[in-house]
Design a protein around this motif. Sequence first.
Motif, short mmCIF file in Angstrom:
data_model
loop_
_atom_site.label_atom_id
_atom_site.label_comp_id
_atom_site.label_asym_id
_atom_site.label_seq_id
_atom_site.Cartn_x
_atom_site.Cartn_y
_atom_site.Cartn_z
N LYS A 55 7.58 11.79 -4.43
CA LYS A 55 7.10 13.05 -4.17
C LYS A 55 7.44 13.93 -4.30
CE LYS A 55 2.27 14.80 -1.88
NZ LYS A 55 1.47 13.77 -1.10
N SER A 56 6.61 15.10 -5.33
CA SER A 56 6.78 16.63 -4.84
C SER A 56 5.94 17.16 -4.33
CB SER A 56 6.73 16.09 -6.44
OG SER A 56 8.08 16.85 -7.68
N GLU B 183 0.97 -1.72 -0.25
CA GLU B 183 0.22 -0.21 -0.15
C GLU B 183 1.16 1.38 -0.12
OE1 GLU B 183 -3.47 2.07 2.69
OE2 GLU B 183 -2.92 -0.38 2.35
N ILE B 184 0.93 1.80 -1.20
CA ILE B 184 1.27 3.70 -1.14
C ILE B 184 0.44 4.25 -0.45
CG2 ILE B 184 2.75 5.07 -3.00
CD1 ILE B 184 2.22 2.59 -5.15
N PRO B 185 1.16 5.49 0.27
CA PRO B 185 0.53 6.83 0.80
C PRO B 185 0.38 7.65 -0.21
CG PRO B 185 2.76 6.33 2.30
CD PRO B 185 2.85 5.14 0.59
N GLY C 130 -0.50 10.41 -2.51
CA GLY C 130 -0.12 10.74 -3.12
C GLY C 130 1.56 10.29 -3.73
N TRP C 131 1.78 9.95 -2.85
CA TRP C 131 3.52 8.86 -3.48
C TRP C 131 3.33 7.89 -4.73
CZ3 TRP C 131 7.89 10.44 -0.71
CH2 TRP C 131 7.18 11.57 0.57
N THR C 132 4.70 8.02 -5.57
CA THR C 132 5.12 6.88 -6.39
C THR C 132 5.73 5.81 -5.92
OG1 THR C 132 5.85 8.48 -7.72
CG2 THR C 132 3.49 8.05 -8.49
N ILE C 133 5.70 5.13 -6.82
CA ILE C 133 6.97 4.72 -6.47
C ILE C 133 7.55 4.92 -7.41
CG2 ILE C 133 7.82 1.39 -6.70
CD1 ILE C 133 5.07 1.49 -5.20
N SER C 134 9.43 4.77 -7.39
CA SER C 134 10.20 4.86 -8.26
C SER C 134 10.14 4.35 -9.30
CB SER C 134 11.39 5.38 -7.78
OG SER C 134 12.18 4.21 -7.43
N VAL C 135 10.98 4.40 -10.56
CA VAL C 135 11.14 3.43 -11.78
C VAL C 135 11.80 1.92 -11.43
CG1 VAL C 135 12.16 3.37 -14.06
CG2 VAL C 135 11.03 5.82 -13.46
N ASP C 136 12.84 2.54 -11.09
CA ASP C 136 13.44 1.12 -10.17
C ASP C 136 12.89 0.32 -9.32
OD1 ASP C 136 14.12 2.31 -7.72
OD2 ASP C 136 16.23 2.29 -8.13
N THR D 137 10.96 0.22 2.35
CA THR D 137 10.36 -0.13 3.91
C THR D 137 9.35 0.11 4.51
OG1 THR D 137 11.76 0.48 5.54
CG2 THR D 137 12.57 -1.16 4.37
N GLU D 138 8.95 -0.79 5.54
CA GLU D 138 7.70 0.00 6.90
C GLU D 138 8.38 1.63 7.36
OE1 GLU D 138 3.96 0.67 8.41
OE2 GLU D 138 4.81 -1.00 6.67
N ARG D 139 9.99 1.75 7.00
CA ARG D 139 9.87 3.33 7.86
C ARG D 139 9.50 4.28 6.58
NH1 ARG D 139 15.37 3.25 10.14
NH2 ARG D 139 15.07 4.81 11.11
N ASP D 140 9.77 3.71 5.69
CA ASP D 140 9.51 4.79 4.60
C ASP D 140 8.25 4.77 4.33
OD1 ASP D 140 12.69 4.40 3.02
OD2 ASP D 140 12.00 2.82 3.09
N LYS D 141 7.05 3.97 4.91
CA LYS D 141 6.01 4.39 4.50
C LYS D 141 5.40 5.35 5.88
CE LYS D 141 5.09 0.24 3.24
NZ LYS D 141 4.33 -0.86 3.37
N LYS D 142 5.79 4.76 6.68
CA LYS D 142 5.70 6.14 8.24
C LYS D 142 6.38 7.45 7.76
CE LYS D 142 5.36 2.02 11.46
NZ LYS D 142 6.04 1.91 12.25
N LEU D 143 7.10 7.59 7.08
CA LEU D 143 8.23 9.07 7.30
C LEU D 143 7.36 9.35 5.71
CD1 LEU D 143 10.13 10.55 7.00
CD2 LEU D 143 11.69 9.90 5.99
N ALA D 144 6.57 9.07 4.53
CA ALA D 144 5.75 9.57 3.97
C ALA D 144 4.61 9.91 4.03
CB ALA D 144 5.55 8.65 2.74
N ASP D 145 3.91 9.46 5.08
CA ASP D 145 2.92 9.80 5.80
C ASP D 145 3.14 10.99 7.13
OD1 ASP D 145 1.12 7.34 5.19
OD2 ASP D 145 1.36 6.36 6.15
#
Length: 82
Positions: free
Chosen positions: A18-19, A2-4, A6-12, A68-76
Motif C-alpha cells: 500500500k502507498s 481477507e485483505i485489510p 486499501g491494501w493489495t497483494i503483491s504480484v508474487d 501471515t496474520e502478523r502482516d494483516k494486523k500490522l496493515a490494520d
Amino acid sequence: MEIPDGWTISVDGKALEKSFRFADFSEAFAFLTRVAMHAEKVDHHPEFTNVWNRVDFHLTTHDTGGITERDKKLADAINRMS
C-alpha cells in the motif's frame, strides 16, 4: 484471505502492499515514526520506502515466505495511524 482496507497483494502473492501520500515530507516522516514505534512494540518490522510525501509499504513475514496474520494486523494498525 481477507485483505485489510486499501491494501493489495503483491504480484508474487507473498506480501501486502500500500502507498500513502501526505502533504509534505514532515507529515510522511511523522507517520513513519508512529509506525516504527508500533513495529518495535509488536516486533514485526515493515519494509518501506519514503520519497518526499509518499510512503510505500511491503509487508511480508520472511520466516514463512509469505503473508501471515502478523502482516494483516500490522496493515490494520498502519491504516489506523495514517
